[in-house]
Design an enzyme around this catalytic site. Structure first.
Site, PDB file in Angstrom:
ATOM      1  N   CYS A   1       0.937  -1.379   0.028  1.00 13.12           N
ATOM      2  CA  CYS A   1       0.035   0.184   0.172  1.00 13.12           C
ATOM      3  C   CYS A   1       0.960   0.778  -0.345  1.00 13.12           C
ATOM      4  O   CYS A   1       0.184   2.127  -0.202  1.00 13.12           O
ATOM      5  CB  CYS A   1      -1.074   0.441   1.219  1.00 13.12           C
ATOM      6  SG  CYS A   1      -1.824  -1.304   1.225  1.00 13.12           S
TER       7      CYS A   1
ATOM      8  N   HIS B   1      -2.472   8.059   6.322  1.00 11.65           N
ATOM      9  CA  HIS B   1      -2.921   6.418   5.380  1.00 11.65           C
ATOM     10  C   HIS B   1      -4.983   6.143   5.862  1.00 11.65           C
ATOM     11  O   HIS B   1      -4.980   5.494   5.005  1.00 11.65           O
ATOM     12  CB  HIS B   1      -2.185   5.219   6.300  1.00 11.65           C
ATOM     13  CG  HIS B   1      -1.705   4.302   5.106  1.00 11.65           C
ATOM     14  ND1 HIS B   1      -1.854   3.851   3.938  1.00 11.65           N
ATOM     15  CD2 HIS B   1      -2.247   3.004   6.208  1.00 11.65           C
ATOM     16  CE1 HIS B   1      -1.662   2.867   4.218  1.00 11.65           C
ATOM     17  NE2 HIS B   1      -2.000   2.155   4.487  1.00 11.65           N
TER      18      HIS B   1
ATOM     19  N   GLU C   1      -1.553   5.288  13.746  1.00 13.71           N
ATOM     20  CA  GLU C   1      -1.067   6.498  13.097  1.00 13.71           C
ATOM     21  C   GLU C   1      -1.277   7.758  14.180  1.00 13.71           C
ATOM     22  O   GLU C   1      -1.017   8.955  13.769  1.00 13.71           O
ATOM     23  CB  GLU C   1      -1.854   6.455  11.762  1.00 13.71           C
ATOM     24  CG  GLU C   1      -1.524   7.921  10.586  1.00 13.71           C
ATOM     25  CD  GLU C   1      -2.098   7.356   9.234  1.00 13.71           C
ATOM     26  OE1 GLU C   1      -1.770   8.090   8.557  1.00 13.71           O
ATOM     27  OE2 GLU C   1      -3.343   6.591   9.541  1.00 13.71           O
TER      28      GLU C   1
ATOM     29  N   LYS D   1     -10.013   8.041   1.922  1.00 11.81           N
ATOM     30  CA  LYS D   1     -10.238   6.311   1.953  1.00 11.81           C
ATOM     31  C   LYS D   1     -11.852   6.245   2.063  1.00 11.81           C
ATOM     32  O   LYS D   1     -12.150   5.084   1.828  1.00 11.81           O
ATOM     33  CB  LYS D   1      -9.407   5.436   2.266  1.00 11.81           C
ATOM     34  CG  LYS D   1      -7.407   5.386   1.831  1.00 11.81           C
ATOM     35  CD  LYS D   1      -7.210   4.468   2.518  1.00 11.81           C
ATOM     36  CE  LYS D   1      -5.933   3.556   2.028  1.00 11.81           C
ATOM     37  NZ  LYS D   1      -4.586   5.216   2.334  1.00 11.81           N
TER      38      LYS D   1
ATOM     39  N   HIS E   1      -9.379   1.718  -0.343  1.00 12.42           N
ATOM     40  CA  HIS E   1      -8.226   1.717  -0.731  1.00 12.42           C
ATOM     41  C   HIS E   1      -8.076   1.307  -1.625  1.00 12.42           C
ATOM     42  O   HIS E   1      -7.989  -0.048  -2.267  1.00 12.42           O
ATOM     43  CB  HIS E   1      -8.510   0.697   0.619  1.00 12.42           C
ATOM     44  CG  HIS E   1      -6.308   0.282   1.147  1.00 12.42           C
ATOM     45  ND1 HIS E   1      -5.371   0.893   0.271  1.00 12.42           N
ATOM     46  CD2 HIS E   1      -6.129   0.006   2.489  1.00 12.42           C
ATOM     47  CE1 HIS E   1      -5.093   0.909   1.277  1.00 12.42           C
ATOM     48  NE2 HIS E   1      -4.588   0.573   2.156  1.00 12.42           N
TER      49      HIS E   1
ATOM     50  N   PHE F   1       1.640  -3.120   4.393  1.00 16.39           N
ATOM     51  CA  PHE F   1       2.453  -4.208   5.270  1.00 16.39           C
ATOM     52  C   PHE F   1       3.376  -4.691   4.892  1.00 16.39           C
ATOM     53  O   PHE F   1       4.089  -4.342   3.959  1.00 16.39           O
ATOM     54  CB  PHE F   1       1.454  -5.307   4.044  1.00 16.39           C
ATOM     55  CG  PHE F   1      -0.124  -5.882   5.273  1.00 16.39           C
ATOM     56  CD1 PHE F   1      -0.473  -5.293   6.246  1.00 16.39           C
ATOM     57  CD2 PHE F   1      -0.948  -6.496   4.328  1.00 16.39           C
ATOM     58  CE1 PHE F   1      -1.432  -5.115   7.059  1.00 16.39           C
ATOM     59  CE2 PHE F   1      -1.966  -6.916   4.844  1.00 16.39           C
ATOM     60  CZ  PHE F   1      -2.634  -5.840   6.163  1.00 16.39           C
TER      61      PHE F   1
END
Length: 404
Positions: free
Chosen positions: A163, A295, A306, A327, A332, A391
């Site tokens: 991502c 994010h 975050e 998002k 996403h 990830f």
């Protein structure tokens, strides 16, 4: 030698919010969420069948013999690149093509073609798959297709870091410009994950929301997958000025880091280091950043961590920062997310308007930031940053500021 300044002269995008960057931004300004039932893919027994889907592609004019060599994610990248080049008013020809390149990020590669191949062999009993399966699915395919369709013969390659792929692609493109390997670089990302196999995998992780995406809100239930592409045209300031290019904003800096802890669980330290590195490279004080496109996936752990990372980096200024996660509107989009979110950052700087976090209801005490809820907010935005965390514990952050 002084480090060359990098400017943005073109924007292109396509996602569930619109089939061009202008339409995407207008949807963001209105806080319009484009999340709903997935209509264009057979998801079989997948339990969660919502996503942020592009319902219909625009007319793209790509000839059939080229089109059959592309997976959907590559096609989206080519469409976005065409728009970005047009806005930049850059003509690529035999005199400059070798100085124009592209770096395109992707999170999950050509899964439409992978799934078609598996079904042909395993379910339909065919003896072979499509001849173009390999060139369609390879992670570098989007970059290659962009170069071939648009005639770019400079540095061209793909990057993949889940991502964070878009932001890593942009960072790498900036390096090509600063190293003198190119005068102009197209950079961004593309992904098209709304297929059975990918959805089934994400379902197994138990992070998909059953209804919609509510980043930073109390009661959020997870993320929603989307598809799309975003491309920016980057060039050195001297080159842009010499050709009279429109300058939309300055790409002020990038920052990268790794958590080096867990393949799926994020940390506070890694994202914080990436934001700190970005501010340092951009020469920005924390107080000069007015907007963060977070994010903000909508999962409980990600949003909480975050929030802590932002407070650690920005200190008391974190209370004054406008934060939102787009998002909540476009889902996403994995490897495309950072580039689509950069559209929000660039326009926030240009218009002095912060796009909202849609679907935001009650605040979560663990996410005590100044989240812009549901409606856009008018305020001066001198500089904005876009966070991309992935990830694998890989983090990439991009900063833009008004040009002047």
């Amino acid at each position: 030698m002084p480090v060359p300044r990098i400017v943005i002269t073109g924007l292109g995008g396509i996602c569930s919010l619109g089939t061009d960057a202008g339409a995407i931004w207008q949807s963001m300004r209105k806080g319009r969420a484009a999340i709903g039932p997935i209509e264009n893919a057979d998801l079989h027994e997948v339990k969660i069948k919502i996503g942020a889907e592009i319902k219909a592609l625009p007319e793209h004019g790509i000839e059939h013999k080229r089109l059959v060599t592309m997976d959907r994610y590559s096609l989206l990248a080519v469409i976005a690149a065409k728009e970005a080049l047009a806005q930049s008013m850059l003509t690529v020809d035999g005199g400059n093509a070798h100085r124009v390149g592209a770096v395109i990020g992707v999170g999950v590669c050509g899964w439409h073609s992978i799934e078609a191949s598996y079904r042909a062999i395993l379910l339909e009993g065919k003896s072979r798959t499509d001849i173009f399966t390999v060139p369609r699915v390879m992670p570098g395919a989007a970059a290659g297709q962009v170069s071939m369709v648009h005639g770019l013969t400079g540095p061209v390659f793909g990057v993949t870091s889940a991502c964070a792929s878009s932001n890593h692609a942009i960072a790498t493109a900036v390096d090509q410009l600063r190293l003198g390997r190119a005068d102009v670089m197209l950079a961004g990302g593309a992904d098209a994950p709304l297929v059975y196999g990918v959805m089934k995998g994400w379902e197994a992780l138990r992070v998909l929301a059953p209804d919609t995406c509510r980043p930073f809100a109390d009661g959020r239930k997870g993320l929603v997958l989307g598809e799309g592409a975003g491309i920016v045209v980057l060039e050195t300031l001297d080159h842009a000025r010499a050709r009279g290019a429109p300058i939309l904003a300055e790409l002020a800096g990038v920052g990268m880091s790794a958590d080096a802890v867990d393949i799926v669980a994020p940390t506070v330290e890694g994202p914080a280091r990436a934001m700190q590195a970005c501010l340092a490279e951009a020469g920005l004080a924390a107080e000069e950043v007015d907007y963060i496109n977070a994010h903000g996936t909508g999962t409980k752990a990600n949003d909480r961590l975050e929030t802590e990372a932002i407070k650690r980096v920005f200190g008391i200024h974190a209370r004054k920062l406008s934060v939102s996660s787009t998002k909540s509107m476009h889902g996403h989009c994995l490897g495309a997310s950072g580039a689509i979110e950069l559209i929000a950052c660039i326009n926030a700087v240009r218009e002095g308007l912060v796009p909202p976090t849609a679907n935001y209801s009650a605040p979560d005490p663990d996410c005590d930031l100044d989240v812009t809820p549901n409606e856009p907010r008018r305020r001066p935005v001198r500089a904005a940053i876009s966070n991309g965390f992935a990830f694998g514990g890989t983090n990439a952050v991009v900063a833009v500021r008004e040009f002047g």
